[in-house]
Design an enzyme around this catalytic site. Structure first.
Site, short mmCIF file in Angstrom:
data_model
loop_
_atom_site.label_atom_id
_atom_site.label_comp_id
_atom_site.label_asym_id
_atom_site.label_seq_id
_atom_site.Cartn_x
_atom_site.Cartn_y
_atom_site.Cartn_z
N GLY A 13 1.52 -15.98 0.00
CA GLY A 13 2.41 -15.03 -0.68
C GLY A 13 3.47 -14.45 0.23
CB ALA A 14 5.21 -15.51 3.03
CB SER A 15 8.24 -15.95 -2.10
OG SER A 15 7.33 -15.21 -2.87
CE1 TYR A 156 -3.36 -4.31 -5.03
CE2 TYR A 156 -3.88 -2.08 -4.30
CZ TYR A 156 -3.21 -3.28 -4.11
OH TYR A 156 -2.41 -3.45 -3.01
CE LYS A 160 -5.04 -5.76 -2.23
NZ LYS A 160 -4.53 -6.87 -1.45
P1 NAP Z 1 4.99 -8.35 -3.61
O1 NAP Z 1 6.30 -7.89 -3.10
O2 NAP Z 1 4.69 -8.23 -5.06
O3 NAP Z 1 4.78 -9.88 -3.13
C1 NAP Z 1 3.60 -10.57 -3.50
C2 NAP Z 1 3.62 -11.95 -2.91
O4 NAP Z 1 2.42 -12.62 -3.32
C3 NAP Z 1 4.77 -12.81 -3.41
O5 NAP Z 1 5.21 -13.65 -2.38
C4 NAP Z 1 4.11 -13.65 -4.52
O6 NAP Z 1 4.73 -14.91 -4.73
C5 NAP Z 1 2.74 -13.86 -3.94
N1 NAP Z 1 1.74 -14.20 -4.94
C6 NAP Z 1 1.41 -13.52 -6.07
N2 NAP Z 1 0.44 -14.17 -6.73
C7 NAP Z 1 0.16 -15.28 -6.01
C8 NAP Z 1 -0.75 -16.36 -6.17
N3 NAP Z 1 -1.57 -16.43 -7.21
N4 NAP Z 1 -0.77 -17.33 -5.22
C9 NAP Z 1 0.06 -17.28 -4.15
N5 NAP Z 1 0.95 -16.29 -3.95
C10 NAP Z 1 0.99 -15.31 -4.87
O7 NAP Z 1 3.78 -7.58 -2.88
P2 NAP Z 1 3.72 -6.84 -1.45
O8 NAP Z 1 3.99 -5.40 -1.69
O9 NAP Z 1 4.49 -7.59 -0.46
O10 NAP Z 1 2.15 -6.96 -1.15
C11 NAP Z 1 1.61 -7.98 -0.30
C12 NAP Z 1 0.13 -7.69 -0.08
O11 NAP Z 1 -0.01 -6.39 0.50
C13 NAP Z 1 -0.69 -7.66 -1.37
O12 NAP Z 1 -1.97 -8.19 -1.14
C14 NAP Z 1 -0.79 -6.18 -1.67
O13 NAP Z 1 -1.93 -5.89 -2.46
C15 NAP Z 1 -0.89 -5.60 -0.28
N6 NAP Z 1 -0.51 -4.19 -0.22
C16 NAP Z 1 0.73 -3.78 -0.57
C17 NAP Z 1 1.05 -2.43 -0.47
C18 NAP Z 1 2.41 -1.89 -0.83
O14 NAP Z 1 2.56 -0.66 -0.84
N7 NAP Z 1 3.40 -2.72 -1.13
C19 NAP Z 1 0.09 -1.51 -0.04
C20 NAP Z 1 -1.17 -1.97 0.31
C21 NAP Z 1 -1.46 -3.32 0.23
P3 NAP Z 1 5.75 -15.14 -5.97
O15 NAP Z 1 6.98 -14.35 -5.59
O16 NAP Z 1 5.99 -16.61 -6.00
O17 NAP Z 1 5.07 -14.60 -7.17
#
Ligand code: NAP
Length: 248
Positions: A13-15, A156, A160
């Site tokens: 998930g690095a897009s 969620y 986690k």
């Molecule tokens: P984001 O901006 O929504 O990005 C999510 C990434 O995951 C995207 O690259 C997406 O790809 C990919 N993804 C989603 N479903 C997938 C699947 N089934 N298989 C492979 N890739 C998939 O989220 P983020 O905020 O960067 O979060 C990244 C991680 O950090 C997550 O695990 C999240 O729970 C955790 N986190 C985030 C926060 C926060 O405040 N943002 C806080 C705590 C933890 P597509 O674009 O192709 O869908």
């Protein structure tokens, strides 16, 4: 100093968001980066180009982290392309928030499959390679919500928290083979995931942060850099909070 020169890394998930930030920081530190996306092909290919421009090997793969068979196929392809895997970052994740009263079974299952089962799928898929190499670092992207819970996020939070139990168990199972496994618990990080939240909720999060700001993907990426590199060679089974002091 480049901390990951020549290391081969898989990031799920690095897009965009945190995963993209990790890929960029790792590329700057000399790592070769294999990364996945589920649907965002154009931004993934753009990132692949950006990383290649840094002089490292980079490749985007479309792969659903929730699928056991796709994860196995992905790791086989990455091994063909990169030959070894030094670091795995289980970052892919989604939210499907609702009060328990209103949460449907499908939204519970989907979040558990993408956030938690994916970690099992990918860790199992890289395990044999890391065991043969007798080294490896696995980093699981948990959340403060997995540590303290959050109303409206039972699915969620469960996913986690599950990642933390998984992390500690893998650290115990694989430590004797020099394979380390740690989790990161980010707080409020400004990405598309948090863009979905309403302003009142966002303000509430910010007020609760001692450093009085949301985090950036780079803040999380720098913590990953430490856990991926040899600087953390004696650190395993830990949860590193990257939250501006939120859990203090
Ligand atoms: P984001 O901006 O929504 O990005 C999510 C990434 O995951 C995207 O690259 C997406 O790809 C990919 N993804 C989603 N479903 C997938 C699947 N089934 N298989 C492979 N890739 C998939 O989220 P983020 O905020 O960067 O979060 C990244 C991680 O950090 C997550 O695990 C999240 O729970 C955790 N986190 C985030 C926060 C926060 O405040 N943002 C806080 C705590 C933890 P597509 O674009 O192709 O869908």
């Amino acid at each position: 100093m480049k901390l990951l020169e020549g290391k081969n890394v898989i990031i799920t998930g690095a897009s965009r968001g945190i995963g993209k930030g990790i890929a960029q920081v790792f590329g700057q530190h000399g790592a070769n980066v294999a990364f996945t996306y589920s649907s965002s092909e154009a931004p993934a290919l753009e990132l692949e180009k950006e990383l290649s421009g840094m002089g490292v090997k980079a490749k985007a793969y479309k792969s659903n982290a929730a699928s056991f068979s796709e994860s196995e196929e992905l790791v086989a392809k990455v091994l063909e392309d990169f030959e070894s895997i030094d670091v795995l970052i289980n970052n892919a994740g989604i939210t499907k928030d609702n009060l328990l009263m209103r949460m449907g079974e499908e939204d519970f299952d989907k979040v558990i499959e993408i956030n938690l089962k994916s970690v099992f799928n990918m860790t199992k898929a890289v395990q044999r390679t890391m065991l043969k190499q007798r080294k490896g670092s696995i980093i699981n992207m948990s959340s403060v919500v997995g540590v303290k819970g959050n109303a409206g996020q039972t699915n969620y939070a469960a996913s986690k928290a599950g990642m933390i139990g998984f992390t500690k168990s893998v650290a115990l199972e694989l430590g004797s083979r020099n394979i380390r496994c740690n989790a990161i618990a980010p707080g409020f990080i400004e990405t598309e995931m948090t863009d979905k939240l309403d302003e009142k909720t966002v303000q509430g999060w910010r007020d609760a942060i001692p450093l009085k700001r949301g985090g950036s993907p780079e803040d999380v990426a720098n913590a990953c850099l430490f856990l991926a590199s040899d600087l953390s060679g004696y650190v395993t089974g830990q949860v590193l909070n990257v939250d501006g002091g939120m859990l203090t």
